[in-house]
Design a protein around this motif. Structure first.
Motif, PDB file in Angstrom:
ATOM      1  N   ARG A 118      11.166  14.368   3.076  1.00 54.28           N
ATOM      2  CA  ARG A 118      11.543  15.776   3.132  1.00 54.28           C
ATOM      3  C   ARG A 118      10.408  16.689   3.563  1.00 54.28           C
ATOM      4  NH1 ARG A 118      14.989  16.396  -2.546  1.00 54.28           N
ATOM      5  NH2 ARG A 118      16.743  15.057  -1.929  1.00 54.28           N
ATOM      6  N   SER A 119       9.204  16.147   3.663  1.00 55.47           N
ATOM      7  CA  SER A 119       8.057  16.986   3.973  1.00 55.47           C
ATOM      8  C   SER A 119       8.090  17.424   5.438  1.00 55.47           C
ATOM      9  CB  SER A 119       6.759  16.228   3.693  1.00 55.47           C
ATOM     10  OG  SER A 119       5.639  16.995   4.069  1.00 55.47           O
ATOM     11  N   SER A 120       7.709  18.678   5.681  1.00 58.28           N
ATOM     12  CA  SER A 120       7.633  19.195   7.049  1.00 58.28           C
ATOM     13  C   SER A 120       6.240  19.050   7.641  1.00 58.28           C
ATOM     14  CB  SER A 120       8.042  20.673   7.067  1.00 58.28           C
ATOM     15  OG  SER A 120       7.176  21.435   6.246  1.00 58.28           O
ATOM     16  N   ASP A 121       5.299  18.591   6.822  1.00 60.71           N
ATOM     17  CA  ASP A 121       3.928  18.387   7.281  1.00 60.71           C
ATOM     18  C   ASP A 121       3.733  16.907   7.573  1.00 60.71           C
ATOM     19  OD1 ASP A 121       1.260  18.308   7.814  1.00 60.71           O
ATOM     20  OD2 ASP A 121       0.633  19.341   5.974  1.00 60.71           O
ATOM     21  N   ILE A 122       3.335  16.597   8.802  1.00 62.21           N
ATOM     22  CA  ILE A 122       3.195  15.195   9.205  1.00 62.21           C
ATOM     23  C   ILE A 122       2.176  14.479   8.332  1.00 62.21           C
ATOM     24  CG2 ILE A 122       2.507  13.686  11.099  1.00 62.21           C
ATOM     25  CD1 ILE A 122       3.501  15.827  13.010  1.00 62.21           C
ATOM     26  N   TYR A 123       1.044  15.123   8.128  1.00 66.14           N
ATOM     27  CA  TYR A 123      -0.050  14.462   7.413  1.00 66.14           C
ATOM     28  C   TYR A 123       0.271  14.288   5.930  1.00 66.14           C
ATOM     29  CZ  TYR A 123      -2.186  15.925  11.756  1.00 66.14           C
ATOM     30  OH  TYR A 123      -2.442  16.133  13.076  1.00 66.14           O
ATOM     31  N   ALA A 124       0.905  15.276   5.334  1.00 62.80           N
ATOM     32  CA  ALA A 124       1.332  15.137   3.937  1.00 62.80           C
ATOM     33  C   ALA A 124       2.390  14.039   3.805  1.00 62.80           C
ATOM     34  CB  ALA A 124       1.873  16.460   3.416  1.00 62.80           C
ATOM     35  N   ALA A 125       3.295  13.958   4.802  1.00 62.79           N
ATOM     36  CA  ALA A 125       4.312  12.905   4.765  1.00 62.79           C
ATOM     37  C   ALA A 125       3.678  11.525   4.867  1.00 62.79           C
ATOM     38  CB  ALA A 125       5.314  13.116   5.899  1.00 62.79           C
ATOM     39  N   ARG A 126       2.695  11.400   5.736  1.00 62.58           N
ATOM     40  CA  ARG A 126       2.024  10.114   5.846  1.00 62.58           C
ATOM     41  C   ARG A 126       1.320   9.741   4.543  1.00 62.58           C
ATOM     42  NH1 ARG A 126      -0.878  10.426  11.812  1.00 62.58           N
ATOM     43  NH2 ARG A 126       0.946   9.765  13.034  1.00 62.58           N
ATOM     44  N   THR A 127       0.671  10.719   3.921  1.00 62.81           N
ATOM     45  CA  THR A 127      -0.016  10.450   2.650  1.00 62.81           C
ATOM     46  C   THR A 127       0.964  10.012   1.573  1.00 62.81           C
ATOM     47  OG1 THR A 127      -1.701  12.095   3.217  1.00 62.81           O
ATOM     48  CG2 THR A 127      -1.524  11.440   0.914  1.00 62.81           C
ATOM     49  N   CYS A 128       2.076  10.734   1.450  1.00 61.49           N
ATOM     50  CA  CYS A 128       3.085  10.353   0.450  1.00 61.49           C
ATOM     51  C   CYS A 128       3.687   8.985   0.767  1.00 61.49           C
ATOM     52  CB  CYS A 128       4.183  11.412   0.391  1.00 61.49           C
ATOM     53  SG  CYS A 128       3.656  12.983  -0.329  1.00 61.49           S
ATOM     54  N   GLY A 129       3.891   8.690   2.061  1.00 61.24           N
ATOM     55  CA  GLY A 129       4.434   7.385   2.423  1.00 61.24           C
ATOM     56  C   GLY A 129       3.492   6.250   2.052  1.00 61.24           C
ATOM     57  N   ALA A 130       2.183   6.453   2.293  1.00 64.34           N
ATOM     58  CA  ALA A 130       1.213   5.417   1.917  1.00 64.34           C
ATOM     59  C   ALA A 130       1.169   5.234   0.405  1.00 64.34           C
ATOM     60  CB  ALA A 130      -0.168   5.789   2.453  1.00 64.34           C
ATOM     61  N   GLU A 131       1.206   6.333  -0.356  1.00 64.46           N
ATOM     62  CA  GLU A 131       1.213   6.230  -1.821  1.00 64.46           C
ATOM     63  C   GLU A 131       2.493   5.570  -2.319  1.00 64.46           C
ATOM     64  OE1 GLU A 131       0.634  10.155  -3.229  1.00 64.46           O
ATOM     65  OE2 GLU A 131      -1.490  10.247  -2.677  1.00 64.46           O
ATOM     66  N   ALA A 132       3.615   5.860  -1.668  1.00 65.09           N
ATOM     67  CA  ALA A 132       4.869   5.213  -2.053  1.00 65.09           C
ATOM     68  C   ALA A 132       4.811   3.711  -1.807  1.00 65.09           C
ATOM     69  CB  ALA A 132       6.034   5.832  -1.272  1.00 65.09           C
ATOM     70  N   SER A 133       4.244   3.308  -0.679  1.00 67.24           N
ATOM     71  CA  SER A 133       4.111   1.879  -0.393  1.00 67.24           C
ATOM     72  C   SER A 133       3.231   1.184  -1.421  1.00 67.24           C
ATOM     73  CB  SER A 133       3.539   1.694   1.018  1.00 67.24           C
ATOM     74  OG  SER A 133       3.316   0.320   1.282  1.00 67.24           O
ATOM     75  N   ASP A 134       2.104   1.818  -1.761  1.00 70.27           N
ATOM     76  CA  ASP A 134       1.201   1.222  -2.750  1.00 70.27           C
ATOM     77  C   ASP A 134       1.867   1.107  -4.116  1.00 70.27           C
ATOM     78  OD1 ASP A 134      -1.590   0.373  -3.504  1.00 70.27           O
ATOM     79  OD2 ASP A 134      -1.386   2.115  -4.819  1.00 70.27           O
ATOM     80  N   ALA A 135       2.577   2.144  -4.531  1.00 69.99           N
ATOM     81  CA  ALA A 135       3.267   2.093  -5.825  1.00 69.99           C
ATOM     82  C   ALA A 135       4.352   1.006  -5.830  1.00 69.99           C
ATOM     83  CB  ALA A 135       3.878   3.451  -6.146  1.00 69.99           C
ATOM     84  N   SER A 136       5.050   0.834  -4.717  1.00 75.39           N
ATOM     85  CA  SER A 136       6.085  -0.199  -4.651  1.00 75.39           C
ATOM     86  C   SER A 136       5.479  -1.590  -4.756  1.00 75.39           C
ATOM     87  CB  SER A 136       6.870  -0.059  -3.337  1.00 75.39           C
ATOM     88  OG  SER A 136       7.501   1.200  -3.256  1.00 75.39           O
ATOM     89  N   TRP A 137       4.367  -1.813  -4.039  1.00 69.74           N
ATOM     90  CA  TRP A 137       3.727  -3.127  -4.117  1.00 69.74           C
ATOM     91  C   TRP A 137       3.174  -3.397  -5.518  1.00 69.74           C
ATOM     92  CZ3 TRP A 137       5.000  -6.711  -1.119  1.00 69.74           C
ATOM     93  CH2 TRP A 137       5.221  -6.519   0.235  1.00 69.74           C
ATOM     94  N   GLN A 138       2.648  -2.371  -6.173  1.00 73.06           N
ATOM     95  CA  GLN A 138       2.197  -2.551  -7.559  1.00 73.06           C
ATOM     96  C   GLN A 138       3.365  -2.931  -8.460  1.00 73.06           C
ATOM     97  OE1 GLN A 138      -0.502   0.360  -9.300  1.00 73.06           O
ATOM     98  NE2 GLN A 138      -1.038   1.103  -7.260  1.00 73.06           N
ATOM     99  N   SER A 139       4.507  -2.297  -8.239  1.00 69.89           N
ATOM    100  CA  SER A 139       5.683  -2.615  -9.046  1.00 69.89           C
ATOM    101  C   SER A 139       6.121  -4.063  -8.816  1.00 69.89           C
ATOM    102  CB  SER A 139       6.825  -1.661  -8.700  1.00 69.89           C
ATOM    103  OG  SER A 139       7.988  -1.995  -9.423  1.00 69.89           O
ATOM    104  N   PHE A 140       6.101  -4.498  -7.539  1.00 62.64           N
ATOM    105  CA  PHE A 140       6.429  -5.901  -7.255  1.00 62.64           C
ATOM    106  C   PHE A 140       5.483  -6.848  -7.987  1.00 62.64           C
ATOM    107  CE2 PHE A 140       8.474  -4.424  -3.128  1.00 62.64           C
ATOM    108  CZ  PHE A 140       9.752  -4.747  -3.544  1.00 62.64           C
ATOM    109  N   ALA A 141       4.172  -6.534  -7.963  1.00 62.56           N
ATOM    110  CA  ALA A 141       3.183  -7.408  -8.595  1.00 62.56           C
ATOM    111  C   ALA A 141       3.390  -7.483 -10.110  1.00 62.56           C
ATOM    112  CB  ALA A 141       1.773  -6.919  -8.271  1.00 62.56           C
ATOM    113  N   TYR A 142       3.599  -6.307 -10.737  1.00 65.83           N
ATOM    114  CA  TYR A 142       3.824  -6.297 -12.178  1.00 65.83           C
ATOM    115  C   TYR A 142       5.124  -7.029 -12.535  1.00 65.83           C
ATOM    116  CZ  TYR A 142       0.145  -2.767 -12.503  1.00 65.83           C
ATOM    117  OH  TYR A 142      -1.048  -2.099 -12.449  1.00 65.83           O
ATOM    118  N   SER A 143       6.138  -6.855 -11.728  1.00 61.44           N
ATOM    119  CA  SER A 143       7.407  -7.537 -11.995  1.00 61.44           C
ATOM    120  C   SER A 143       7.249  -9.051 -11.910  1.00 61.44           C
ATOM    121  CB  SER A 143       8.473  -7.061 -11.007  1.00 61.44           C
ATOM    122  OG  SER A 143       8.704  -5.672 -11.124  1.00 61.44           O
ATOM    123  N   ALA A 144       6.499  -9.504 -10.901  1.00 63.60           N
ATOM    124  CA  ALA A 144       6.267 -10.944 -10.783  1.00 63.60           C
ATOM    125  C   ALA A 144       5.498 -11.477 -11.990  1.00 63.60           C
ATOM    126  CB  ALA A 144       5.504 -11.237  -9.492  1.00 63.60           C
ATOM    127  N   ALA A 145       4.482 -10.718 -12.447  1.00 68.04           N
ATOM    128  CA  ALA A 145       3.718 -11.155 -13.617  1.00 68.04           C
ATOM    129  C   ALA A 145       4.599 -11.217 -14.866  1.00 68.04           C
ATOM    130  CB  ALA A 145       2.534 -10.210 -13.845  1.00 68.04           C
TER     131      ALA A 145
END
Length: 393
Positions: A118-145
């Motif tokens: 929903r962000s209209s700022d390209i750079y803010a959107a990229r930052t949120c997308g990278a943080e979302a990816s990292d949080a998702s991978w952390q969730s996958f790792a914790y779930s596997a453990a």
């Protein structure tokens, strides 16, 4: 109105028009930036990892359900086995709480991906997308453990908790710990004496392997033959041959040694071959200019080894030497084959009396607790060497 006043009014009017033009340009540029951001989202499909976030959330929900079912089943089995219900319920609640806390990472990934979309700022959107990816991978790792922990818990309680009763009988572990700890002192004594003998003996073999010239060729051949023989010989076979073979030779000195001494001799011969190769690698890593400089100052070959080559070599091989010592400590359990009453032999006696292997689990726990601090110390030394290399020292 004088000329100066007219010039001043003209300049003021020009400044007002300039400020108005700048404001209009800023507004136009802001509108253009928003339009460009929307077109960027539409044309280039900026990655916000929304699908990965929802998948991580679904996996986290499934794992939470699995943890809840596992906690319920384990609670029933533990209460039936005589455990205190309050403690068991508290443990189950803690497990569910941990699963919920780890699942919050998946929720965070979903919210960040929505914000990025929903962000209209390209750079803010990229930052949120990278943080979302990292949080998702952390969730996958914790779930596997957590899934792995649940699988282990189901293994422990399967078949009416047969695995738990066979390997993890807490009452037997507590009763046998004192006798096993007293017997573990024998392992520590064998380890300490063997470590000192190995370091000295292996250094002599390494120096023999690096002797220069034709005069050192026979000594080098003997050292190579020794290293090849004892590196190819399994430790348990070496201990068996020395522990039972030397008394049968009826030699005046060797026949009267204790089983601990036979174990120390066998471990020294075996690990001396491995440690000699570590020493040799360190000696050969010393730059030839260092040796040439020492010889040019008038030092003999032996003095060069003592004051230059060996100190420089040992400095770089401390981590692999300590790793070798960790392996040596674990292999002291093999001396049980020649009748030495160490921790492993003591645990076998207790296991045969109670028809239960929990005493052997006690030995395993003791060895692990003794090894972990050494392993962390080695990791610390390696990290210190890395920092030193990065600093260019």
């Amino acid at each position: 109105m004088g000329p100066l006043a007219r010039i001043g009014g003209f300049l003021e009017t020009l400044r007002t028009l300039t400020d108005r033009r700048d404001a209009d340009m800023d507004a136009t540029e802001s509108t253009f930036s928003r339009d460009r951001a929307r077109s960027w989202h539409a044309m280039h499909r900026l990655r916000v990892y929304r699908g990965r976030g929802w998948l991580a959330f679904a996996v986290a929900v499934l794992v939470f359900v699995l943890v809840a079912l596992t906690a319920h089943h384990v609670t029933l089995v533990a209460v039936a086995a005589g455990w205190k219900p309050l403690a068991v319920i508290a443990g189950a609640a803690l497990a569910c709480g941990v699963a919920f806390a780890f699942g919050c990472k998946a929720i965070q990934g979903v919210l960040l991906s929505i914000r990025a979309g929903r962000s209209s700022d390209i750079y803010a959107a990229r930052t949120c997308g990278a943080e979302a990816s990292d949080a998702s991978w952390q969730s996958f790792a914790y779930s596997a453990a957590l899934a792995g922990a649940c699988a282990f818990a189901w293994l422990l309680v399967a078949n009416d908790a047969a695995v738990s009763r066979t390997f993890f009988d807490v009452s037997l572990i507590v009763r046998s710990s004192k006798a096993i700890l007293l017997a573990f002192v024998t392992n520590l004594e064998i380890f300490a004496v063997s470590a000192v003998c190995i370091l000295v003996w292996a250094l002599a073999i390494a120096i023999a392997r690096t002797l220069p010239g034709r005069a050192g060729r026979p000594i080098r051949a003997l050292a190579i033959a020794y290293c090849d023989l004892f590196r190819g010989l399994p430790v348990i076979i070496n201990i068996y041959l020395i522990g039972f073979g030397l008394p049968l030779t009826d030699l005046p000195v060797l026949r009267d040694l204790s089983s601990n001494t036979y174990a120390i001799l066998a471990l020294t011969l075996t690990y001396g071959a491995y440690t000699a190769e570590i020493y040799r690698a360190g000696i050969e890593s010393v730059h030839p200019s260092q040796i040439s400089a020492a010889r040019s100052l008038g030092l003999s070959y032996l003095k060069t080894l003592r004051f230059v080559t060996v100190p420089l070599a040992v400095r770089g091989i401390v981590p692999p030497l300590l790793n070798n010592m960790i392996s040596l400590q674990k292999d002291t359990a093999l001396v049980a084959i020649i009748g030495t009453i160490d921790a492993f032999n003591q645990s076998k006696i207790i296991a045969s009396n109670y028809f239960n292997l929990s005493a052997v689990t006690t030995v395993a726990i003791i060895f692990v607790l003794a090894t972990i601090p050494q392993a962390r110390f080695v990791d610390r030394l390696i990290e210190r060497d890395r920092r030193r290399m990065r600093a260019g020292r």
